[in-house]
Design an enzyme around this catalytic site. Structure first.
Site, PDB file in Angstrom:
ATOM      1  N   SER A 118       0.839  -1.192   0.000  1.00 33.35           N
ATOM      2  CA  SER A 118       0.000   0.000   0.000  1.00 33.35           C
ATOM      3  C   SER A 118       0.878   1.247   0.000  1.00 33.35           C
ATOM      4  O   SER A 118       1.620   1.485  -0.945  1.00 33.35           O
ATOM      5  CB  SER A 118      -0.955  -0.030   1.199  1.00 33.35           C
ATOM      6  OG  SER A 118      -1.810   1.076   1.182  1.00 33.35           O
ATOM      7  N   THR A 119       0.862   2.024   1.089  1.00 29.61           N
ATOM      8  CA  THR A 119       1.617   3.273   1.147  1.00 29.61           C
ATOM      9  C   THR A 119       3.106   3.021   0.919  1.00 29.61           C
ATOM     10  O   THR A 119       3.705   2.193   1.592  1.00 29.61           O
ATOM     11  CB  THR A 119       1.415   3.953   2.511  1.00 29.61           C
ATOM     12  OG1 THR A 119       0.015   4.061   2.777  1.00 29.61           O
ATOM     13  CG2 THR A 119       2.059   5.328   2.530  1.00 29.61           C
ATOM     14  N   HIS A 157      -2.831  -0.873  -3.182  1.00 30.28           N
ATOM     15  CA  HIS A 157      -3.977  -0.010  -2.934  1.00 30.28           C
ATOM     16  C   HIS A 157      -3.867   1.265  -3.761  1.00 30.28           C
ATOM     17  O   HIS A 157      -3.054   2.142  -3.469  1.00 30.28           O
ATOM     18  CB  HIS A 157      -4.064   0.357  -1.449  1.00 30.28           C
ATOM     19  CG  HIS A 157      -4.323  -0.813  -0.566  1.00 30.28           C
ATOM     20  ND1 HIS A 157      -3.968  -0.834   0.758  1.00 30.28           N
ATOM     21  CD2 HIS A 157      -4.903  -2.019  -0.806  1.00 30.28           C
ATOM     22  CE1 HIS A 157      -4.316  -1.997   1.302  1.00 30.28           C
ATOM     23  NE2 HIS A 157      -4.885  -2.723   0.366  1.00 30.28           N
ATOM     24  N   MET A 178      -0.073   1.026   5.036  1.00 25.94           N
ATOM     25  CA  MET A 178      -0.831   1.459   6.189  1.00 25.94           C
ATOM     26  C   MET A 178      -1.932   0.450   6.516  1.00 25.94           C
ATOM     27  O   MET A 178      -2.472  -0.196   5.631  1.00 25.94           O
ATOM     28  CB  MET A 178      -1.455   2.830   5.874  1.00 25.94           C
ATOM     29  CG  MET A 178      -1.956   3.627   7.052  1.00 25.94           C
ATOM     30  SD  MET A 178      -2.632   5.206   6.470  1.00 25.94           S
ATOM     31  CE  MET A 178      -1.214   5.870   5.588  1.00 25.94           C
ATOM     32  N   ASP A 229      -4.337  -4.692   6.185  1.00 27.13           N
ATOM     33  CA  ASP A 229      -4.818  -5.524   5.085  1.00 27.13           C
ATOM     34  C   ASP A 229      -3.735  -6.530   4.719  1.00 27.13           C
ATOM     35  O   ASP A 229      -2.561  -6.182   4.586  1.00 27.13           O
ATOM     36  CB  ASP A 229      -5.153  -4.647   3.880  1.00 27.13           C
ATOM     37  CG  ASP A 229      -5.824  -5.422   2.763  1.00 27.13           C
ATOM     38  OD1 ASP A 229      -6.466  -6.441   3.069  1.00 27.13           O
ATOM     39  OD2 ASP A 229      -5.724  -5.002   1.598  1.00 27.13           O
TER      40      ASP A 229
END
Length: 377
Positions: free
Chosen positions: A199-200, A226, A319, A322
């Protein structure tokens, strides 16, 4: 509006209490409405103080030198000096400043944002045009900005004096309960698939990892990053140009074949299913999981069903958590899970959750992840 810092909790003129180490933010946008809106959002965050604003990239460069902000929120399309050019100059002159790109949900905005992330931007948020900013769009922008600020604040708080130099090699270690002391000695089923959740910080992490994968890699690679629609398509195109293997955005019904990386498209969950014995991509717009669509858990659970223990899962920077339950499902089938280490993660939420749950067979610095994968397979 500039608020002076003090050694105690700061009370700003708008009445909002600030933490003593609040992050100073410079807001850069050619739209006065968006400058005011973003400034108002950030002024509501106790970890922020709005140090000032700028109308274009050239003005931003001058104000970064004067105001010395911790964070710059940077619009992409601006007159005089655009966001991408301003980003490169800010990072060149002030490498300590964190930059959050503010992107429109357009093909051009997505393309430039991916370029910005690969050129040193720390993160991004998406925004509507000021004339289209309804209550839902405002709340979405606020939630996204707050999450990015929190991640930056957490990362800054985690830096301790005397910490290891990022260039130094960090020891890879194995989760508790594993009998051997290094991942190279693990007794493993030979993997038939590599699956990645991120993600991030993901575009940069993937741009580091995937180009290291050699041509002729014998496993298919399934990835959830994401990102919204258009952004995943642009990311796949950029990564394919950088890599020795093809990188594609997933399409419903696409066969999962060795030596090809498939990225879940924005706003769609991606699963792998077996169709007449042939693994294939299945897309859906089922409800969000972990506030995400695509979600890593959805992909990991499907991989557990199709490939079982013959899976290597990698959880990279991101972050939230997940991927945690998906990793648990994979471990229940005998698969192995590698997690990126805290020091090289932009945010250690997703890999950290896997490590905290003792599901990680190895915790690996990003630069060593590809060698670890190659040794494993």
């Amino acid at each position: 509006m500039t608020h002076e810092m003090s050694t105690r909790r700061v009370s700003c003129v708008d009445g909002t209490a600030r933490e003593p180490d609040a992050l100073r933010v410079l807001v850069v946008d050619d739209s006065v409405v968006m400058r005011q809106l973003i400034s108002r959002i950030l002024s509501d965050h106790p970890l922020c103080e709005v140090a000032g604003s700028a109308r274009n990239g050239a003005e931003a460069l001058d104000k970064v030198a004067i105001l010395k902000p911790d964070i710059v929120t940077l619009d992409i399309e601006m007159p005089v000096l655009g966001g991408l050019e301003a980003l490169r100059l800010i990072k060149e002159r002030h490498p300590e400043v964190r930059v959050i790109m503010c992107s429109s949900l357009t093909a051009q905005g997505a393309s430039i944002t991916i370029d910005a992330l690969l050129s040193g931007a720390d993160d991004y948020v998406t925004k509507q045009h000021s004339g289209e900013m309804n209550a839902h769009a405002y709340d979405s922008l606020k939630d996204s900005l707050f999450a990015k600020v929190k991640a930056i604040a957490t990362k800054r708080a985690g830096k301790k004096p005397g910490s290891a130099n990022p260039a130094e090699r960090q020891t890879v270690y194995v989760a508790q309960g594993t009998s051997q002391s290094t991942y190279r000695e693990l007794s493993l089923d030979r993997p038939r698939v590599l699956t990645i959740g991120v993600s991030t910080g993901g575009p940069v992490a993937l741009a580091d990892l995937l180009p290291r994968i050699p041509a002729g890699f014998r496993l298919p690679i399934l990835i959830v990053q994401h990102m919204p629609p258009l952004f995943t398509q642009m990311l796949a195109e950029r990564l394919s140009k950088l890599s020795q293997i093809p990188v594609k955005e997933g399409v419903d019904g696409m066969e999962v074949v060795p030596g090809c990386a498939i990225i879940a498209p924005g706003n769609y969950h991606m699963r792998v299913v077996s169709r007449a014995g042939v693994p294939a991509v299945a897309l859906s717009q089922d409800p969000h999981e972990n506030s995400c669509r695509p979600a890593v858990d959805v992909l990991f659970r499907s991989v557990a069903e199709v490939y079982g223990g013959a899976t290597l899962a990698v959880v990279l920077t991101g972050m939230g958590q997940d991927g945690l339950e998906g990793a648990r499902a994979l471990k229940g089938r005998g698969a192995r899970v590698f997690a990126q280490d805290q020091r090289t993660s932009v945010v250690w939420g997703m890999p950290g959750a896997v490590v905290a749950a003792q599901l990680a067979d190895a915790v690996v610095p990003l630069q060593e992840m590809c060698p670890a994968i190659m040794r494993h397979i």
